[in-house]
Design a protein around this motif. Structure first.
Motif, PDB file in Angstrom:
ATOM      1  N   CYS A  33      85.896  -8.921  80.512  1.00  0.00           N
ATOM      2  CA  CYS A  33      86.920  -8.357  81.402  1.00  0.00           C
ATOM      3  C   CYS A  33      87.266  -9.317  82.535  1.00  0.00           C
ATOM      4  O   CYS A  33      88.441  -9.456  82.910  1.00  0.00           O
ATOM      5  CB  CYS A  33      86.448  -7.031  81.970  1.00  0.00           C
ATOM      6  SG  CYS A  33      86.427  -5.688  80.785  1.00  0.00           S
ATOM      7  N   SER A  34      86.267  -9.989  83.087  1.00  0.00           N
ATOM      8  CA  SER A  34      86.546 -10.934  84.170  1.00  0.00           C
ATOM      9  C   SER A  34      87.328 -12.141  83.648  1.00  0.00           C
ATOM     10  O   SER A  34      88.208 -12.655  84.341  1.00  0.00           O
ATOM     11  CB  SER A  34      85.259 -11.374  84.854  1.00  0.00           C
ATOM     12  OG  SER A  34      84.421 -12.063  83.956  1.00  0.00           O
ATOM     13  N   LEU A  35      87.043 -12.574  82.410  1.00  0.00           N
ATOM     14  CA  LEU A  35      87.820 -13.656  81.813  1.00  0.00           C
ATOM     15  C   LEU A  35      89.273 -13.238  81.622  1.00  0.00           C
ATOM     16  O   LEU A  35      90.195 -14.004  81.924  1.00  0.00           O
ATOM     17  CB  LEU A  35      87.205 -14.077  80.482  1.00  0.00           C
ATOM     18  CG  LEU A  35      87.944 -15.164  79.714  1.00  0.00           C
ATOM     19  CD1 LEU A  35      87.895 -16.478  80.483  1.00  0.00           C
ATOM     20  CD2 LEU A  35      87.363 -15.315  78.334  1.00  0.00           C
ATOM     21  N   VAL A  36      89.486 -12.012  81.167  1.00  0.00           N
ATOM     22  CA  VAL A  36      90.845 -11.497  80.997  1.00  0.00           C
ATOM     23  C   VAL A  36      91.555 -11.413  82.348  1.00  0.00           C
ATOM     24  O   VAL A  36      92.736 -11.764  82.461  1.00  0.00           O
ATOM     25  CB  VAL A  36      90.819 -10.127  80.283  1.00  0.00           C
ATOM     26  CG1 VAL A  36      92.172  -9.453  80.326  1.00  0.00           C
ATOM     27  CG2 VAL A  36      90.355 -10.296  78.849  1.00  0.00           C
ATOM     28  N   LEU A  37      90.846 -10.989  83.381  1.00  0.00           N
ATOM     29  CA  LEU A  37      91.442 -10.924  84.716  1.00  0.00           C
ATOM     30  C   LEU A  37      91.837 -12.306  85.223  1.00  0.00           C
ATOM     31  O   LEU A  37      92.919 -12.481  85.794  1.00  0.00           O
ATOM     32  CB  LEU A  37      90.473 -10.268  85.695  1.00  0.00           C
ATOM     33  CG  LEU A  37      90.341  -8.762  85.607  1.00  0.00           C
ATOM     34  CD1 LEU A  37      89.214  -8.283  86.522  1.00  0.00           C
ATOM     35  CD2 LEU A  37      91.642  -8.090  85.974  1.00  0.00           C
ATOM     36  N   VAL A  38      90.979 -13.295  85.012  1.00  0.00           N
ATOM     37  CA  VAL A  38      91.289 -14.653  85.456  1.00  0.00           C
ATOM     38  C   VAL A  38      92.504 -15.193  84.707  1.00  0.00           C
ATOM     39  O   VAL A  38      93.412 -15.780  85.307  1.00  0.00           O
ATOM     40  CB  VAL A  38      90.062 -15.582  85.272  1.00  0.00           C
ATOM     41  CG1 VAL A  38      90.435 -17.036  85.414  1.00  0.00           C
ATOM     42  CG2 VAL A  38      88.982 -15.204  86.252  1.00  0.00           C
ATOM     43  N   LEU A  39      92.556 -14.970  83.396  1.00  0.00           N
ATOM     44  CA  LEU A  39      93.708 -15.426  82.615  1.00  0.00           C
ATOM     45  C   LEU A  39      94.990 -14.723  83.042  1.00  0.00           C
ATOM     46  O   LEU A  39      96.060 -15.343  83.083  1.00  0.00           O
ATOM     47  CB  LEU A  39      93.448 -15.221  81.126  1.00  0.00           C
ATOM     48  CG  LEU A  39      92.365 -16.106  80.525  1.00  0.00           C
ATOM     49  CD1 LEU A  39      92.131 -15.732  79.064  1.00  0.00           C
ATOM     50  CD2 LEU A  39      92.711 -17.566  80.666  1.00  0.00           C
ATOM     51  N   ALA A  40      94.907 -13.441  83.379  1.00  0.00           N
ATOM     52  CA  ALA A  40      96.086 -12.711  83.851  1.00  0.00           C
ATOM     53  C   ALA A  40      96.584 -13.258  85.184  1.00  0.00           C
ATOM     54  O   ALA A  40      97.790 -13.410  85.389  1.00  0.00           O
ATOM     55  CB  ALA A  40      95.764 -11.223  83.967  1.00  0.00           C
ATOM     56  N   VAL A  41      95.661 -13.581  86.076  1.00  0.00           N
ATOM     57  CA  VAL A  41      96.050 -14.144  87.372  1.00  0.00           C
ATOM     58  C   VAL A  41      96.700 -15.507  87.184  1.00  0.00           C
ATOM     59  O   VAL A  41      97.725 -15.809  87.804  1.00  0.00           O
ATOM     60  CB  VAL A  41      94.837 -14.217  88.316  1.00  0.00           C
ATOM     61  CG1 VAL A  41      95.130 -15.071  89.537  1.00  0.00           C
ATOM     62  CG2 VAL A  41      94.400 -12.823  88.717  1.00  0.00           C
ATOM     63  N   LEU A  81     100.536 -16.480  88.151  1.00  0.00           N
ATOM     64  CA  LEU A  81     100.835 -17.605  89.037  1.00  0.00           C
ATOM     65  C   LEU A  81     101.847 -18.554  88.406  1.00  0.00           C
ATOM     66  O   LEU A  81     102.820 -18.947  89.050  1.00  0.00           O
ATOM     67  CB  LEU A  81      99.550 -18.361  89.387  1.00  0.00           C
ATOM     68  CG  LEU A  81      98.628 -17.698  90.397  1.00  0.00           C
ATOM     69  CD1 LEU A  81      97.328 -18.469  90.486  1.00  0.00           C
ATOM     70  CD2 LEU A  81      99.283 -17.601  91.747  1.00  0.00           C
ATOM     71  N   PHE A  82     101.635 -18.924  87.149  1.00  0.00           N
ATOM     72  CA  PHE A  82     102.527 -19.889  86.498  1.00  0.00           C
ATOM     73  C   PHE A  82     103.891 -19.291  86.179  1.00  0.00           C
ATOM     74  O   PHE A  82     104.886 -20.015  86.167  1.00  0.00           O
ATOM     75  CB  PHE A  82     101.888 -20.439  85.225  1.00  0.00           C
ATOM     76  CG  PHE A  82     100.981 -21.602  85.482  1.00  0.00           C
ATOM     77  CD1 PHE A  82     101.489 -22.857  85.686  1.00  0.00           C
ATOM     78  CD2 PHE A  82      99.611 -21.415  85.535  1.00  0.00           C
ATOM     79  CE1 PHE A  82     100.656 -23.935  85.931  1.00  0.00           C
ATOM     80  CE2 PHE A  82      98.773 -22.482  85.786  1.00  0.00           C
ATOM     81  CZ  PHE A  82      99.291 -23.747  85.991  1.00  0.00           C
ATOM     82  N   GLN A  83     103.976 -17.998  85.912  1.00  0.00           N
ATOM     83  CA  GLN A  83     105.244 -17.390  85.527  1.00  0.00           C
ATOM     84  C   GLN A  83     106.097 -16.966  86.717  1.00  0.00           C
ATOM     85  O   GLN A  83     107.330 -17.008  86.627  1.00  0.00           O
ATOM     86  CB  GLN A  83     104.998 -16.171  84.633  1.00  0.00           C
ATOM     87  CG  GLN A  83     104.480 -16.530  83.274  1.00  0.00           C
ATOM     88  CD  GLN A  83     105.480 -17.362  82.478  1.00  0.00           C
ATOM     89  OE1 GLN A  83     106.654 -17.076  82.436  1.00  0.00           O
ATOM     90  NE2 GLN A  83     104.977 -18.412  81.859  1.00  0.00           N
TER      91      GLN A  83
END
Length: 55
Positions: free
Chosen positions: A19-27, A31-33
């Motif tokens: 879940c924390s990996l998914v949260l980091v990827l979402a952030v 940021l990039f989008q």
């Protein structure tokens, strides 16, 4: 802050890590989008001046 997030994620250690990996990827995606394209015109990275004085 990270401890608070970790304590509020559901599941055992492996589920929390996922879940924390998914949260980091979402952030990073957000940021990039959205954030970086919005802020790019405000940053001075393209204001390059080359001085014509040589030796």
């Amino acid at each position: 802050m990270y401890g608070w997030i970790w304590r509020h994620l559901p599941g055992n250690t492996w589920v929390r890590a996922f879940c924390s990996l998914v949260l980091v990827l979402a952030v990073v995606f957000l940021l990039f989008q959205y954030v970086f394209p919005w802020a790019e015109p405000l940053l001075p990275f393209n204001d390059v001046t080359v001085d014509g004085g040589g030796s």
